[in-house]
Structure formats: C-alpha cells, structure tokens
Design a protein around this motif. Structure first.
Motif, PDB file in Angstrom:
ATOM      1  N   ASN A 172      35.578 -74.912  20.154  1.00  0.00           N
ATOM      2  CA  ASN A 172      35.739 -76.304  20.591  1.00  0.00           C
ATOM      3  C   ASN A 172      34.647 -77.230  20.071  1.00  0.00           C
ATOM      4  N   GLY A 173      34.147 -76.962  18.912  1.00  0.00           N
ATOM      5  CA  GLY A 173      33.169 -77.839  18.287  1.00  0.00           C
ATOM      6  C   GLY A 173      31.791 -77.807  18.915  1.00  0.00           C
ATOM      7  N   ALA A 174      31.563 -76.980  19.901  1.00  0.00           N
ATOM      8  CA  ALA A 174      30.262 -76.992  20.567  1.00  0.00           C
ATOM      9  C   ALA A 174      29.687 -75.596  20.726  1.00  0.00           C
ATOM     10  N   GLU A 175      30.370 -74.771  21.441  1.00  0.00           N
ATOM     11  CA  GLU A 175      29.858 -73.439  21.745  1.00  0.00           C
ATOM     12  C   GLU A 175      29.880 -72.563  20.494  1.00  0.00           C
ATOM     13  N   LYS A 176      28.769 -71.910  20.230  1.00  0.00           N
ATOM     14  CA  LYS A 176      28.693 -71.011  19.079  1.00  0.00           C
ATOM     15  C   LYS A 176      28.558 -69.577  19.562  1.00  0.00           C
ATOM     16  N   LEU A 177      29.421 -68.739  19.009  1.00  0.00           N
ATOM     17  CA  LEU A 177      29.391 -67.320  19.313  1.00  0.00           C
ATOM     18  C   LEU A 177      28.983 -66.577  18.052  1.00  0.00           C
ATOM     19  N   HIS A 178      28.373 -65.434  18.226  1.00  0.00           N
ATOM     20  CA  HIS A 178      27.909 -64.667  17.074  1.00  0.00           C
ATOM     21  C   HIS A 178      28.501 -63.262  17.111  1.00  0.00           C
ATOM     22  N   SER A 179      28.847 -62.791  15.938  1.00  0.00           N
ATOM     23  CA  SER A 179      29.369 -61.444  15.800  1.00  0.00           C
ATOM     24  C   SER A 179      28.992 -60.955  14.402  1.00  0.00           C
ATOM     25  N   ARG A 180      29.514 -59.815  14.024  1.00  0.00           N
ATOM     26  CA  ARG A 180      29.256 -59.312  12.669  1.00  0.00           C
ATOM     27  C   ARG A 180      30.353 -58.335  12.269  1.00  0.00           C
ATOM     28  N   LEU A 181      30.549 -58.236  10.981  1.00  0.00           N
ATOM     29  CA  LEU A 181      31.475 -57.265  10.407  1.00  0.00           C
ATOM     30  C   LEU A 181      30.646 -56.199   9.719  1.00  0.00           C
ATOM     31  N   PHE A 182      31.107 -54.982   9.764  1.00  0.00           N
ATOM     32  CA  PHE A 182      30.409 -53.899   9.096  1.00  0.00           C
ATOM     33  C   PHE A 182      31.325 -53.279   8.051  1.00  0.00           C
ATOM     34  N   ILE A 183      30.833 -53.205   6.834  1.00  0.00           N
ATOM     35  CA  ILE A 183      31.533 -52.488   5.772  1.00  0.00           C
ATOM     36  C   ILE A 183      30.708 -51.242   5.514  1.00  0.00           C
ATOM     37  N   ASP A 184      31.357 -50.088   5.480  1.00  0.00           N
ATOM     38  CA  ASP A 184      30.619 -48.854   5.281  1.00  0.00           C
ATOM     39  C   ASP A 184      30.163 -48.693   3.832  1.00  0.00           C
ATOM     40  N   TYR A 185      31.037 -49.030   2.884  1.00  0.00           N
ATOM     41  CA  TYR A 185      30.681 -48.956   1.463  1.00  0.00           C
ATOM     42  C   TYR A 185      31.549 -49.944   0.692  1.00  0.00           C
ATOM     43  N   MET A 186      31.154 -50.207  -0.536  1.00  0.00           N
ATOM     44  CA  MET A 186      32.020 -50.868  -1.517  1.00  0.00           C
ATOM     45  C   MET A 186      32.192 -49.857  -2.638  1.00  0.00           C
ATOM     46  N   ALA A 187      33.431 -49.664  -3.067  1.00  0.00           N
ATOM     47  CA  ALA A 187      33.717 -48.684  -4.115  1.00  0.00           C
ATOM     48  C   ALA A 187      34.484 -49.363  -5.248  1.00  0.00           C
ATOM     49  N   GLU A 188      34.433 -48.719  -6.413  1.00  0.00           N
ATOM     50  CA  GLU A 188      35.083 -49.254  -7.604  1.00  0.00           C
ATOM     51  C   GLU A 188      35.846 -48.145  -8.298  1.00  0.00           C
ATOM     52  N   GLN A 189      37.008 -48.507  -8.840  1.00  0.00           N
ATOM     53  CA  GLN A 189      37.785 -47.574  -9.656  1.00  0.00           C
ATOM     54  C   GLN A 189      38.559 -48.395 -10.681  1.00  0.00           C
ATOM     55  N   ASP A 190      38.346 -48.106 -11.948  1.00  0.00           N
ATOM     56  CA  ASP A 190      39.039 -48.789 -13.047  1.00  0.00           C
ATOM     57  C   ASP A 190      38.924 -50.311 -12.965  1.00  0.00           C
ATOM     58  N   GLY A 191      37.759 -50.807 -12.605  1.00  0.00           N
ATOM     59  CA  GLY A 191      37.530 -52.245 -12.549  1.00  0.00           C
ATOM     60  C   GLY A 191      38.027 -52.919 -11.279  1.00  0.00           C
ATOM     61  N   SER A 192      38.601 -52.181 -10.363  1.00  0.00           N
ATOM     62  CA  SER A 192      39.064 -52.732  -9.085  1.00  0.00           C
ATOM     63  C   SER A 192      38.058 -52.360  -7.999  1.00  0.00           C
ATOM     64  N   TYR A 193      37.808 -53.299  -7.094  1.00  0.00           N
ATOM     65  CA  TYR A 193      36.818 -53.087  -6.036  1.00  0.00           C
ATOM     66  C   TYR A 193      37.504 -52.961  -4.682  1.00  0.00           C
ATOM     67  N   TYR A 194      36.954 -52.086  -3.849  1.00  0.00           N
ATOM     68  CA  TYR A 194      37.537 -51.794  -2.553  1.00  0.00           C
ATOM     69  C   TYR A 194      36.456 -51.764  -1.477  1.00  0.00           C
TER      70      TYR A 194
ATOM     71  N   GLY B  20      34.008 -39.875  -4.436  1.00  0.00           N
ATOM     72  CA  GLY B  20      33.857 -39.442  -5.823  1.00  0.00           C
ATOM     73  C   GLY B  20      34.929 -38.444  -6.228  1.00  0.00           C
ATOM     74  N   GLU B  21      35.258 -37.520  -5.327  1.00  0.00           N
ATOM     75  CA  GLU B  21      36.313 -36.537  -5.609  1.00  0.00           C
ATOM     76  C   GLU B  21      37.678 -37.204  -5.798  1.00  0.00           C
ATOM     77  N   HIS B  22      37.866 -38.352  -5.172  1.00  0.00           N
ATOM     78  CA  HIS B  22      39.128 -39.076  -5.288  1.00  0.00           C
ATOM     79  C   HIS B  22      39.086 -40.120  -6.421  1.00  0.00           C
ATOM     80  N   GLY B  23      38.037 -40.097  -7.222  1.00  0.00           N
ATOM     81  CA  GLY B  23      37.965 -40.976  -8.397  1.00  0.00           C
ATOM     82  C   GLY B  23      37.325 -42.328  -8.169  1.00  0.00           C
ATOM     83  N   TYR B  24      36.673 -42.522  -7.038  1.00  0.00           N
ATOM     84  CA  TYR B  24      36.028 -43.803  -6.756  1.00  0.00           C
ATOM     85  C   TYR B  24      34.524 -43.667  -6.959  1.00  0.00           C
ATOM     86  N   ARG B  25      33.928 -44.743  -7.423  1.00  0.00           N
ATOM     87  CA  ARG B  25      32.479 -44.792  -7.595  1.00  0.00           C
ATOM     88  C   ARG B  25      31.931 -45.755  -6.543  1.00  0.00           C
ATOM     89  N   VAL B  26      31.063 -45.264  -5.690  1.00  0.00           N
ATOM     90  CA  VAL B  26      30.483 -46.113  -4.642  1.00  0.00           C
ATOM     91  C   VAL B  26      29.413 -46.992  -5.277  1.00  0.00           C
TER      92      VAL B  26
END
Length: 181
Positions: free
Chosen positions: A100-122, A80-86
């Motif tokens: 190889n078309g058979a074995e399935k592995l699982h994982s995940r990505l973590f995003i800490d936040y999504m922020a917006e400033q002047d209509g742009s998303y980060y 917020g101090e840097h002008g972003y709105r979470v």
C-alpha cells in the motif's frame, strides 16, 4: 585579420556560386527530405539490429553468477554426472515488498546453484525433505517459476533430488490466455 573576415572576403568573390553550379528546382527539397528520411531509417534499423544482437548474445546477469567458490559436494557431482557445469554456488537474493505504498516487508530468495549446459543457464534448487514438491502444474509454478524469472537468460530450473540421484529440468513458458472471448 580574423578568420571570419577572411571567409567573408572569399565569399564576396563568389557571391552566387551555389546558384550557378546547382540551381534548386521545384521538387528538389522533397527529394532531399526523402533521402534524409531514408538515411535516418537505415541508420536506426542498423543500430537497433546491432543492439538486439548484443542483447540476445549477452551472458546472464553477472550478479547471478558471482560467488566466492563453488563447493565440491554431492549435488555438484550429481549435476556434473548429468552434463551440467555448476558456475555459481548458493545465492541469497534480498526482496523488498512495499504494501500500500507505505509498509515495507523484507524477504529473500535462495538459489542453491547456477548451472550451465551448452550455453544455457539454469537456476538449481535442491529438494528438501521437510518441504516436498508436488508434481502438479500449480505447485511447480508456485515453487519454481520465480527462479526462472529472475533473469531473462535463465532457461529453466533444475530440481535436484539427492536421495533419488535425480535431476529434473523444468522450463516455463508464458502463453496467451486459453479462455475464449
């Protein structure tokens, strides 16, 4: 008397009305065809332009912005101090990897936040003491590029260093190969 019989009776009175009113001449078929093609092209371009405008102005995917609550913590205050709105809190994105078309592995990505400033998303990633980020092109690419690529409306990745009270914006752009062929 059925409707079709009535129509036949009316048409029998005027057997050649179309020929008398507007007889077709040679070349008329070509002109009609050109008009139909021009009209079809105009409609296609109008619809395509409208769809392009809709897609370009569309907000980011809802799934990326959905979250129960955005916590009020040190990171959100710093952003917020840097002008972003979470606009969204932590997100866990499951990833399934097929090998190889058979074995399935699982994982995940973590995003800490999504922020917006002047209509742009980060996408926002918080620095971790146990996993420091090297300031090299390959390190930044390997660690942060995936977060910008999650959604075409994500304009970059904010890397937040709470200890230094620093917010760094990284924007990635793909370019043509720089090798000479």
């Amino acid at each position: 008397m059925s409707f079709l019989l009535q129509v036949e009776e009316i048409l029998s009175v005027f057997p050649n009305i179309t020929d008398e009113v507007m007889p077709m001449q040679s070349g008329d078929g070509l002109i009609v065809l050109l008009l139909v093609v021009a009209l079809g092209t105009w409609i296609y371009l109008a619809v395509q332009g409208k769809m392009r405008k809709t897609v370009e102005n569309a907000p980011p995917l809802d799934w990326l912005l959905q979250n129960e609550e955005v916590p009020e913590d040190e990171a959100t205050r710093l952003l917020g101090e840097h002008g972003y709105r979470v606009v969204a809190g932590k997100r866990r994105i499951p990833v399934t990897i097929e090998a190889n078309g058979a074995e399935k592995l699982h994982s995940r990505l973590f995003i800490d936040y999504m922020a917006e400033q002047d209509g742009s998303y980060y996408a926002v990633k918080l620095a971790k003491e146990r996993k420091p980020l090297e300031h090299t092109g390959s390190s930044l690419r390997d660690r942060l590029l995936v977060y910008q690529l999650l959604d075409e409306h994500t304009d970059g990745v904010l890397y937040v260093r709470l200890a230094e009270r620093q917010v760094v914006l990284y924007r990635f752009s793909l370019q043509e190969s720089d090798s000479e062929e």
